[in-house]
Design a protein around this motif. Structure first.
Motif, PDB file in Angstrom:
ATOM      1  N   UNK A 164      91.535  27.934  80.876  1.00  0.00           N
ATOM      2  CA  UNK A 164      90.157  27.853  80.396  1.00  0.00           C
ATOM      3  C   UNK A 164      89.332  26.862  81.220  1.00  0.00           C
ATOM      4  N   UNK A 165      89.913  25.719  81.525  1.00  0.00           N
ATOM      5  CA  UNK A 165      89.175  24.717  82.308  1.00  0.00           C
ATOM      6  C   UNK A 165      88.916  25.209  83.721  1.00  0.00           C
ATOM      7  N   UNK A 166      89.898  25.881  84.311  1.00  0.00           N
ATOM      8  CA  UNK A 166      89.705  26.415  85.661  1.00  0.00           C
ATOM      9  C   UNK A 166      88.627  27.497  85.661  1.00  0.00           C
ATOM     10  N   UNK A 167      88.585  28.296  84.608  1.00  0.00           N
ATOM     11  CA  UNK A 167      87.575  29.347  84.498  1.00  0.00           C
ATOM     12  C   UNK A 167      86.171  28.743  84.425  1.00  0.00           C
ATOM     13  N   UNK A 168      86.017  27.710  83.617  1.00  0.00           N
ATOM     14  CA  UNK A 168      84.706  27.065  83.477  1.00  0.00           C
ATOM     15  C   UNK A 168      84.303  26.380  84.775  1.00  0.00           C
ATOM     16  N   UNK A 169      85.235  25.631  85.352  1.00  0.00           N
ATOM     17  CA  UNK A 169      84.932  24.896  86.575  1.00  0.00           C
ATOM     18  C   UNK A 169      84.657  25.828  87.755  1.00  0.00           C
TER      19      UNK A 169
END
Length: 225
Positions: A164-169
């Motif tokens: 999820x964090x990689x997707x947002x970033x």
């Protein structure tokens, strides 16, 4: 378990309320309070229409060592205030009981606070502390920030968090989208189906244990007796 409380106190009942004296139409939002050694430096925003009189009033207060304009944006100015927090009984109580200031808004007559305490007992101690200090404290909503047992990550697994964090970033949720599902899958070394499933589970779990949990808490609090 941590607890969040919404509190209200008259502006003339604590030192910072006296320092940040406002005109009739003024409003202040306390953005943050950063502990620095024995001090606690607050950062707050003020609208341009009351800026001049505000700066004059604050600068002349004996408890204020320095006021600094940090930045300005869309008619608001962000200030930091160097002051002696030990003279403010209300804020000293927050610091002593390990409370974390989440938000605060002040008007000429009243301040409203949202404060997180580490336990219900700490909140009760703070209420007793204010009573003993003759601070007229009005306690509003009280709620737990997450469901019991979900832990500091709200029940989201490490793999789900990383995805999820990689997707947002990476811009997966940006408009226009800067990263496709396949791009994200290649970046993580998994299939695009695995990425989709991780994101779905992460978002579902995060929503259940934060937004929905808080909504249920509020519904329970205001349920007719």
């Amino acid at each position: 378990m941590a607890v969040i409380a919404h509190l209200r106190i008259p502006a003339n009942s604590f030192e910072l309320g006296w320092i940040l004296e406002l005109e009739a139409s003024g409003t202040i939002e306390l953005e943050n309070m950063v502990p620095l050694g024995e001090k606690a430096v607050p950062f707050f925003s003020v609208s341009d229409e009351v800026r001049e009189s505000f700066e004059k009033n604050v600068s002349n207060h004996p408890s204020v060592e320095r006021i600094v304009e940090v930045t300005r944006h869309n008619g608001d100015r962000l200030y930091s205030l160097d002051w002696n927090v030990s003279r403010d009984v209300f804020f000293q109580g927050i610091l002593d009981l390990k409370g974390q200031l989440l938000s605060a808004t002040g008007t000429p007559n009243m301040w409203e606070f949202e404060i997180r305490f580490p336990t219900h007992e700490a909140l009760s101690e703070f209420q007793e502390y204010c009573s003993n200090a003759h601070i007229p404290l009005e306690v509003g909503r009280i709620y737990n920030p997450v469901r019991p047992g979900t832990g500091m990550w709200y029940g989201v697994t490490k793999t789900q968090r990383e995805t999820l964090m990689r997707a947002v970033q990476g811009g997966y949720y940006s408009i226009p989208r800067r990263m496709s599902t396949q791009d994200l899958a290649d970046d993580l070394g998994v299939s695009d189906q695995a990425v989709t499933e991780r994101l779905r589970r992460a978002i579902e779990t995060l929503t259940e244990n934060t937004l929905i949990a808080m909504e249920e808490e509020l519904e329970e609090e205001f349920k007719p007796i």
